[in-house]
Write an enzyme that holds these catalytic residues in place. Structure first.
Site, short mmCIF file in Angstrom:
data_model
loop_
_atom_site.label_atom_id
_atom_site.label_comp_id
_atom_site.label_asym_id
_atom_site.label_seq_id
_atom_site.Cartn_x
_atom_site.Cartn_y
_atom_site.Cartn_z
N HIS A 60 -7.98 0.99 7.95
CA HIS A 60 -6.59 1.36 8.24
C HIS A 60 -6.56 2.33 9.42
CE1 HIS A 60 -2.50 2.75 7.78
NE2 HIS A 60 -2.30 1.74 6.94
N ASN A 99 0.89 -1.16 0.00
CA ASN A 99 0.00 0.00 0.00
C ASN A 99 0.93 1.21 0.00
OD1 ASN A 99 -1.80 2.08 0.62
ND2 ASN A 99 -1.83 1.57 2.79
N TRP A 100 1.00 1.91 -1.11
CA TRP A 100 2.01 2.96 -1.13
C TRP A 100 1.45 4.32 -0.70
CZ3 TRP A 100 3.09 1.52 -6.76
CH2 TRP A 100 2.30 2.22 -7.64
N LYS A 101 0.24 4.33 -0.16
CA LYS A 101 -0.35 5.54 0.41
C LYS A 101 -0.20 6.68 -0.59
CE LYS A 101 0.64 3.66 4.87
NZ LYS A 101 0.81 3.90 6.28
N GLU A 142 -2.81 -4.92 12.63
CA GLU A 142 -2.00 -3.72 12.50
C GLU A 142 -2.09 -2.93 13.81
OE1 GLU A 142 -1.79 0.17 9.62
OE2 GLU A 142 -3.65 -0.33 10.62
#
Length: 177
Positions: A98, A9-11, A170
Site C-alpha cells: 500500500h 480496507n478500513w485502515k 493504486e
C-alpha cells in the site's frame, strides 16, 4: 468463470472495537440482500477487531484479511502480524505494498517481495498494490515505475501462484490522496 473481486480496507478509520462490530453487523444486513454470486468480497479490518469481525461475517460469502503482514512466520518482530496468526484466525487476503506503507514506513519493493513470498508459503492471497506518484506521472515514468514494482515484488514467485494473487493499480496522486 472467474469472479470479480471487491472489498474494503478500513485502515484505522473505525477507531473502536464496538464501532467495528456495528459496521460488520450493518454490512451483514446490507450484503444479505444482494446477489454476490459473481463476486469474491474481502474485508480488511484493523487487526485488533479482526477475529470478532470475521466471526460476524462468517455467515456470508465474504473473506477477511489484514492490511499488512510480516514476512516472517514467527520470531522476535514486535508489533508484526504473522501470516500463521492470520491463517489460524480464518484470514485469507492481505494488502501488500500500500502506498501509505511505502510513504510513512519506508517499505521497499524488496520487503514487499518478502511479504508476498510469506503469503505463498502460508496459503494466503496477497492483494498487491502498485502505482506511481504524481511526480513520476508528470515525468512520464509511470510505466517504468510499475514495471519495476512488479518485477521486484514477484521475484521468485511460482507461476501457479500468479493465478491466485490480486493486482490493484493504486496511483499515488489525485484529489483525495
Amino acid at each position: 468463470m472467474k469472479k470479480m473481486i471487491t472489498g474494503v480496507n478500513w485502515k484505522i478509520h473505525i477507531e473502536t472495537e464496538s464501532k467495528a462490530i456495528d459496521f460488520a453487523q450493518r454490512f451483514v444486513q446490507e450484503l444479505t440482500a444482494l446477489d454476490t454470486s459473481l463476486l469474491d468480497i474481502y474485508v480488511l479490518p484493523d487487526f485488533l477487531s479482526f477475529k470478532k469481525v470475521t466471526d460476524i461475517l462468517a455467515s456470508l460469502p465474504v473473506f477477511t484479511g489484514t492490511q499488512d503482514i510480516s514476512w516472517e512466520d514467527y520470531g522476535a518482530y514486535t508489533g508484526e502480524v504473522s501470516p500463521l496468526m492470520l491463517k489460524s484466525m480464518g484470514g485469507k487476503y492481505v494488502f501488500i505494498g500500500h502506498s501509505e506503507r511505502k510513504k510513512y514506513f519506508g517499505e521497499t519493493d524488496e520487503e514487499i517481495n518478502k511479504k508476498i513470498l510469506a503469503c505463498y508459503r502460508n496459503g494466503l492471497i496477497p492483494i498487491i498494490l502498485v502505482g506511481e506518484t504524481e511526480e513520476e506521472k508528470e515525468k512520464g515514468l509511470a510505466r517504468d515505475v510499475i514495471k519495476k514494482q512488479l518485477t521486484t515484488a514477484l521475484k521468485g514467485m511460482p507461476k501457479r501462484f500468479m493465478e491466485e494473487l490480486v493486482l490493484v493499480y493504486e496511483p499515488v496522486w489525485g484529489p483525495n490522496l
